[in-house]
Motif scaffolding. Structure first.
Motif, short mmCIF file in Angstrom:
data_model
loop_
_atom_site.label_atom_id
_atom_site.label_comp_id
_atom_site.label_asym_id
_atom_site.label_seq_id
_atom_site.Cartn_x
_atom_site.Cartn_y
_atom_site.Cartn_z
N GLU A 165 84.42 -42.55 90.20
CA GLU A 165 83.68 -43.50 91.04
C GLU A 165 82.23 -43.65 90.58
O GLU A 165 81.62 -44.71 90.78
N THR B 155 83.14 -48.39 96.30
CA THR B 155 82.33 -47.19 96.06
C THR B 155 81.02 -47.34 96.81
O THR B 155 80.83 -48.29 97.56
N SER C 142 88.52 -48.60 93.24
CA SER C 142 87.78 -47.88 92.20
C SER C 142 88.60 -46.76 91.56
O SER C 142 88.19 -46.22 90.53
#
Length: 422
Positions: free
Chosen positions: A97, A130, A72
């Motif tokens: 994120e 995430t 991410s």
């Protein structure tokens, strides 16, 4: 012959142990159903009917294993690297994120991330995603679709982070278990328990994650002793524990199942002993440690204590997904770390081992060309010094230090050739 046979011919180089390279000049690497059968200087009779991928004078080496990176954070490479860890997280990482609640954005970033991994020769990777379970599924689908071997972690954090990323504890555990059940049977891409790090995890969350790791027999990944302010923060949050690593140990997230701990920069003697005792693998990420001024992992001290050490790129605190450059940086920083306890600098054979068989052991029999290992291989055009009469090992050295992804002419994972997007 009913087996799926792959035969690669060329100059074969690998490190079955960290102290030396083994070279087979102009030889055949033979695998069946994605598993190495043998290396032979002559082609055995039973394989003469098989197709041979003849790469001439090129090098054939194991694929690279990246044990710590953040998919991410791919779009924030090179950003905010004048900051230190905690400030960098708040100014850049957490904001980036939060965008992964958008599945279209996640798909674009994760697709580019996977393409770059393959381009750079990484064949196995351990990844933080995430907190968002849906985009975690997107990442798994993309990695699996491209044929990469991976562990993917749905990140867990329920405190001491921005409200827009703070999870409800019970929901975090429920989403994690759902993610595990959806992807636990994938042959190449599997789940891994992933508390971001102790400060963003409540005691209830850590306890729940430890139970999930045990229940599903899953590996664990997190961060340990990266930054001095982080360590002080952990001591304030968990005063009942004597050392940072004891927090993970207490909640069954420290070697009770296979465990990766990234960084391990500011480690006490007790911590080093604990890492070794529990069979935890320490992951050295030299680029990110330098970029965020965290310090340098005392790798030789850990190795001398019997700790297994792998390498990671740690995108986006690291700025490149190139494992050869991670190897180079690991050697360079070991030469700069002059503390007597740090011992001798690392050698090329040692860091190559970390980036292949040493890190690959987290996946099983991966990262070497010994019998029974997965056939993960890179073919390298390493003629980088025109007219020079270099040995095969000198050519490999030159590729590691001065080569680029453009010098990788073929990639194989579990015996399957992986085509990349140029």
């Amino acid at each position: 012959m009913n087996q799926d046979v792959l035969i690669l011919k060329g100059n074969i180089v690998f490190t079955p142990s960290p102290d030396q390279f083994v070279v087979y000049k102009d030889s055949y690497l033979i695998s069946c159903n994605g598993i190495i059968q043998e290396i032979s200087e002559t082609l055995p009779d039973e394989f003469r009917v098989c197709n041979i991928m003849d790469y001439g004078s090129k090098l054939i080496i194991p694929g690279f294993v990246d044990l710590h990176t953040h998919a991410s954070q791919f779009n924030q490479r090179g950003l905010g690297l004048d900051l230190k860890l905690l400030e960098w997280l708040n100014e850049y990482t957490f904001k980036e994120e939060s965008r992964f609640s958008d599945l279209a954005y996640a798909a674009r970033v994760y697709g580019a991330f996977a393409d770059e991994l393959l381009r750079e020769g990484t064949t196995r990777v351990v990844v933080f995603a995430t907190i968002h379970k849906e985009s975690c599924r997107t990442l798994v689908s993309i990695l699996a679709g491209k044929g990469l071997g991976a562990y993917v972690g749905k990140v867990n954090m329920d405190c001491n982070c921005p409200d827009f990323l703070m999870e409800d504890t019970d929901q975090s555990l429920q989403d994690t278990e759902e993610f595990i059940r959806n992807w636990g049977d994938n042959p190449l891409v599997k789940p891994i328990i992933t508390p971001r790090f102790a400060p963003t995890s409540s005691k209830k969350l850590l306890a729940g994650l430890g139970k999930l790791a045990k229940q599903y027999n899953l590996p664990v990944q997190s961060h340990l002793s990266e930054n001095e302010n982080e360590i002080k923060w952990v001591a304030e949050l968990f005063p009942e524990q004597r050392d940072y690593y004891k927090v993970y140990e207490h909640y069954h997230l420290f070697g009770q199942t296979p465990t990766l701990m990234a960084h391990c920069v500011h480690v006490t003697d007790a911590c080093v002993a604990g890492i070794h005792q529990h069979g935890v693998m320490a992951v050295h990420c030299p680029d990110s440690n330098l970029n965020l001024a965290s310090g340098i992992m005392p790798v030789r001290k850990l190795l001398n204590a019997g700790v297994h050490v792998g390498l990671g790129t740690d995108i986006g605190a690291g700025h490149s997904l190139s494992m050869p450059q991670a190897m180079v940086k690991a050697i360079q920083v070991s030469k700069m770390n002059n503390a007597p306890s740090c011992g001798e600098p690392l050698t090329l054979a040692e860091v190559f081992y970390m980036a292949t068989k040493g890190g690959g052991q987290f996946f099983g029999q991966v990262g070497s060309f010994e019998q029974g290992y997965a056939c993960d291989a890179l073919v390298i055009d390493a003629d980088l010094a025109p007219g020079a009469d270099l040995s095969l090992l000198e050519k490999l050295q030159q590729f590691i230090y001065t080569g680029s992804a453009s010098h990788i002419v073929a990639r194989y994972i579990a015996g399957k050739e992986i085509k990349i997007t140029k």
